[in-house]
Design an enzyme around this catalytic site. Structure first.
Site, PDB file in Angstrom:
ATOM      1  N   GLU A  48     -19.177  14.730 -20.294  1.00 18.42           N
ATOM      2  CA  GLU A  48     -19.019  15.113 -18.893  1.00 18.42           C
ATOM      3  C   GLU A  48     -18.269  16.432 -18.755  1.00 18.42           C
ATOM      4  OE1 GLU A  48     -17.046  13.361 -14.747  1.00 18.42           O
ATOM      5  OE2 GLU A  48     -16.715  12.345 -16.664  1.00 18.42           O
ATOM      6  N   GLU A  62     -18.598   7.105  -8.393  1.00 20.44           N
ATOM      7  CA  GLU A  62     -17.269   7.140  -8.999  1.00 20.44           C
ATOM      8  C   GLU A  62     -16.308   7.779  -8.010  1.00 20.44           C
ATOM      9  OE1 GLU A  62     -15.095   8.768 -13.035  1.00 20.44           O
ATOM     10  OE2 GLU A  62     -15.998  10.180 -11.627  1.00 20.44           O
TER      11      GLU A  62
END
Length: 290
Positions: free
Chosen positions: A155, A249
């Site tokens: 990420e 998220e």
């Protein structure tokens, strides 16, 4: 063109940190009742939740395990770190792989390179050297994950949380030479909104290497309560061939540890439940209209 293969998920960080077996027992039934398809399982410490208990909860609720999310605090680094730190970080990431394998999650996702918040200046040569060092140190974890049938999803974070991988292009440069089937990119709309010129173009750049996707508003609130180009982003994601999960998220301002870690200084929705359910409703409507 069909978009129905996407599972829509959420992360228990919306309400809790750390995510323990007890938290999963409270959160997963609610996610299922609201109509989510899947869930991310963060693993801040290797023993936060029991895989066997998680499997029972997943089976009981019908939720699919979208990913195990790796967490990188100050003591976890694979770049510019001493041998003890390197070994401990690799061991932790292997534990994440073990957990993913045990619950049937296809990926371990996160900034699996350096501690969140750690930054330093690099010229082109220093950046290339840092990427080479990271590849050397992540390679044993990638090999371990491949044997377990788990893919690593790297990420990129925004400039305030790392200086190593900020953009999709930088992440692909770092991944060069590592096996595509075993390691890819984890996209997160929050970070992309800060670092990329265009969300759809960033997706197109990552096409073929996208391993996991996290979604939230530009301020980490509910998807749709923002200015992001969601139709363009989702259309590009479909055209890229990605057929995994889209997981909301976000974080709560009511938990001291996670509020400070994620710089969440105010509520991001009327309630945390609304953040999840409003986001889910928006994603379903937007996908249906594509």
């Amino acid at each position: 063109m069909t978009y129905t293969a996407w599972q829509l998920g959420a992360n228990p960080w919306i309400w809790h940190s750390p995510v323990t077996t007890e938290v999963l027992g409270e959160t997963l039934p609610r996610l299922a009742a609201w109509g989510f398809d899947s869930v991310e399982l963060p693993l801040e410490q290797p023993d936060d939740w029991e895989p066997a208990a998680a499997v029972k909860l997943l089976d009981a609720t019908g939720l699919a395990p979208a990913a195990v999310v790796a967490v990188m605090p100050d003591e976890r680094n694979l770049v510019r770190a001493d041998q003890g730190t390197l070994r401990a970080t690799q061991d932790y990431l292997r534990r994440c792989v073990d957990a993913a394998h045990a619950i049937g999650a296809p990926v371990v996702a996160g900034p699996v390179y350096a501690a969140v918040g750690r930054t330093w200046r690099m010229d082109r040569a220093a950046r290339a050297a840092a990427y080479e060092e990271w590849r050397e140190h992540i390679a044993p974890v990638v090999e371990y994950a491949a044997r377990a049938g788990v893919r690593i999803a790297v990420e990129p974070l925004n400039r305030y949380e790392t200086s190593l991988f900020n953009t999709v292009a930088q992440t692909l440069e770092g991944l060069a030479g590592l096996p595509e089937e075993s390691i890819g990119v984890a996209l997160d709309t929050y970070h992309q909104n800060i670092e990329e010129h265009s969300l759809p173009e960033a997706v197109r750049t990552a096409a073929g290497r996208i391993a996991h996707v996290q979604v939230c508003a530009n301020d980490r609130g509910a998807p749709g309560a923002d200015h992001l180009d969601w139709p363009g982003f989702l259309r590009a994601l479909s055209e890229s061939g990605y057929r995994g999960a889209l997981c909301i998220e976000s974080f709560t301002a009511h938990n001291d540890a996670i509020a400070v870690a994620a710089s969440v200084w105010r509520p991001l929705a009327p309630t945390q439940d609304a953040l999840a359910t409003d986001g889910l409703g928006f994603l379903r409507r937007t996908v249906a209209a594509l």
